[in-house]
Design an enzyme around this catalytic site. Structure first.
Site, short mmCIF file in Angstrom:
data_model
loop_
_atom_site.label_atom_id
_atom_site.label_comp_id
_atom_site.label_asym_id
_atom_site.label_seq_id
_atom_site.Cartn_x
_atom_site.Cartn_y
_atom_site.Cartn_z
N LEU A 176 0.83 -1.21 0.00
CA LEU A 176 0.00 0.00 0.00
C LEU A 176 0.85 1.25 0.00
CD1 LEU A 176 -2.86 -0.80 2.55
CD2 LEU A 176 -3.08 -0.37 0.09
N CYS A 226 -3.37 -8.87 5.54
CA CYS A 226 -3.35 -7.52 6.12
C CYS A 226 -4.10 -7.50 7.46
CB CYS A 226 -3.98 -6.52 5.15
SG CYS A 226 -3.98 -4.85 5.82
N HIS A 232 3.56 -15.18 3.84
CA HIS A 232 4.29 -14.27 4.73
C HIS A 232 4.46 -15.05 6.03
CE1 HIS A 232 4.49 -10.11 6.95
NE2 HIS A 232 5.55 -10.85 7.14
N GLY A 287 8.95 -12.50 3.72
CA GLY A 287 9.16 -11.98 5.07
C GLY A 287 10.64 -11.93 5.44
C1 LIG Z 1 4.23 0.06 3.46
C2 LIG Z 1 3.80 -1.38 3.32
C3 LIG Z 1 2.61 -1.68 2.69
C4 LIG Z 1 2.21 -3.01 2.54
N1 LIG Z 1 1.07 -3.28 1.83
C5 LIG Z 1 0.76 -4.57 1.56
C6 LIG Z 1 -0.33 -4.87 0.70
O1 LIG Z 1 -1.01 -3.99 0.16
N2 LIG Z 1 -0.60 -6.19 0.46
C7 LIG Z 1 0.17 -7.20 1.01
O2 LIG Z 1 -0.09 -8.37 0.76
N3 LIG Z 1 1.18 -6.93 1.82
C8 LIG Z 1 1.51 -5.64 2.09
N4 LIG Z 1 2.59 -5.37 2.88
C9 LIG Z 1 3.36 -6.50 3.47
C10 LIG Z 1 4.46 -6.94 2.50
O3 LIG Z 1 3.91 -7.37 1.28
C11 LIG Z 1 5.25 -8.10 3.08
O4 LIG Z 1 4.41 -9.19 3.29
C12 LIG Z 1 5.93 -7.75 4.40
O5 LIG Z 1 6.49 -6.45 4.38
C13 LIG Z 1 7.03 -8.77 4.70
O6 LIG Z 1 7.92 -8.88 3.61
P1 LIG Z 1 9.32 -8.06 3.55
O7 LIG Z 1 10.05 -8.36 4.82
O8 LIG Z 1 10.02 -8.58 2.33
O9 LIG Z 1 8.97 -6.60 3.45
C14 LIG Z 1 3.01 -4.06 3.05
C15 LIG Z 1 4.22 -3.74 3.67
C16 LIG Z 1 4.61 -2.42 3.81
C17 LIG Z 1 5.95 -2.12 4.47
#
Ligand SMILES: Cc1cc2nc3c(=O)[nH]c(=O)nc-3n(C[C@H](O)[C@H](O)[C@H](O)COP(=O)(O)O)c2cc1C
Length: 311
Positions: free
Chosen positions: A2, A83, A154, A195
């Site tokens: 988002l 979410c 995740h 994650g």
């Molecule tokens: C600012 C922000 C917005 C996010 N929006 C979404 C979203 O719209 N849909 C979703 O499935 N995950 C969303 N996430 C979660 C990420 O997709 C991801 O699952 C989470 O950050 C863990 O992965 P990472 O450690 O690689 O960031 C969001 C994460 C952040 C930081």
């Protein structure tokens, strides 16, 4: 993600990799059906392939959205079951759906019935106290039986009360083994792990256990990591460098500004492009101070680039 992976961010990431599968932000079904559809779903053909991530739990609404998205050229529909925000819980979608696997299965089959593109699910490994491997496997089994073949996992649970969405991305511990064990027990499923994956080594090591990795924050902070990971995985032979990518993105900015967009909205995805290089701080600060003032002036990007020393 988002407010992060908007169409400009995706366009920029596509310049870095011609192999990556890009995802939209979560877009709710009511926003698509009753809001400004072009604003929510519009994207540039250069971004292909792009998966649309939907938020919702009304089977008919989701099916209608899936059909619209397929017609617009999206490559995949992904249902958000991760979410944890209060707003999303009130709407009975996102992570709280981990407690309603049958409903998720109905949503998946309702969408699959009307489109030919894959319908996938992005989940957590549990919610609140329902965090045993057995309950996670029950969720996967139920949704799999509706025909879902790809799960983005995740690999941490969500806490629905008491933690903010931000805390829910770091406080509950990562349990990659849940995703590994699902893959081991269901080798026919396509399991994509997500994650905390923020290095080339960690990404590559996942591939001996699961089918793919989804990266969020690390690519936002340091987008060139996309290229480094793909190189290490033998998935890229692109030889354009950071500056080539930047020049191509500047052309895109010129076109977007011609369509009325302010430069301010376009610089966000490129802030991390020179992560780790001398002058990186000045690159960023020049962009964030000048772009809001010179809304139509792409030379702001060129000036910022002059602060960076790549040697
Ligand atoms: C600012 C922000 C917005 C996010 N929006 C979404 C979203 O719209 N849909 C979703 O499935 N995950 C969303 N996430 C979660 C990420 O997709 C991801 O699952 C989470 O950050 C863990 O992965 P990472 O450690 O690689 O960031 C969001 C994460 C952040 C930081």
């Amino acid at each position: 993600m988002l407010d992060w992976t908007d169409r400009h961010c995706r366009y920029f990431h596509r310049l870095i990799s011609d192999r990556i599968l890009l995802y939209t932000e979560m877009i709710t079904a009511p926003a698509i059906l009753r809001g400004d559809r072009e604003k929510h779903l519009g994207f540039s053909p250069q971004e292909h392939p792009v998966a649309l991530q939907l938020g919702g739990s009304d089977v008919e609404d989701l099916a209608e959205c899936a059909k619209i998205a397929e017609g617009m050229g999206y490559a995949e529909i992904n249902l958000n079951v991760g979410c944890p925000s209060d707003r999303v819980q009130k709407g009975r979608f996102g992570a709280c759906l981990m407690k309603e696997p049958e409903l998720v299965a109905n949503c998946v089959s309702g969408m699959q019935a009307v489109v030919d593109i894959p319908v996938t699910v992005k989940s957590r490994i549990g919610v609140d106290d329902e965090d045993s491997f057995e309950s996670f496997e029950n969720f996967i089994n139920t949704v799999k039986s509706a025909g879902c073949q790809t799960f983005v996992v995740h690999a941490r649970k969500a806490i629905l009360k008491g933690l903010s969405p931000k805390q829910n991305r770091s406080v509950p511990p990562l349990k990659y083994e849940y995703a590994y064990d699902i893959k081991a027990k269901h080798p026919d499923l396509n399991i994509i792990i997500n994650g905390g994956i923020d290095t080339v080594e960690l990404a590559c090591s996942q591939l001996s256990q699961v089918d793919g990795v989804m990266i969020g924050r690390a690519f936002w902070n340091a987008p060139w990591l996309i290229r480094d990971m793909h190189r290490a995985m033998g998935l890229s032979n692109q030889d354009n460098d950071r500056d080539d990518v930047l020049l191509a993105y500047m052309d895109y900015c010129v076109e977007m500004m011609r369509q009325g967009l302010s430069l301010h909205w376009l610089i966000r995805p490129i802030l991390g492009l020179y992560h780790g290089f001398p002058g990186n701080k000045k690159w960023k600060s020049h962009l964030v101070t000048e772009a809001p003032r010179r809304k139509n002036d792409v030379t702001v990007i060129k000036e910022a680039r002059d602060w960076v020393n790549l040697c």
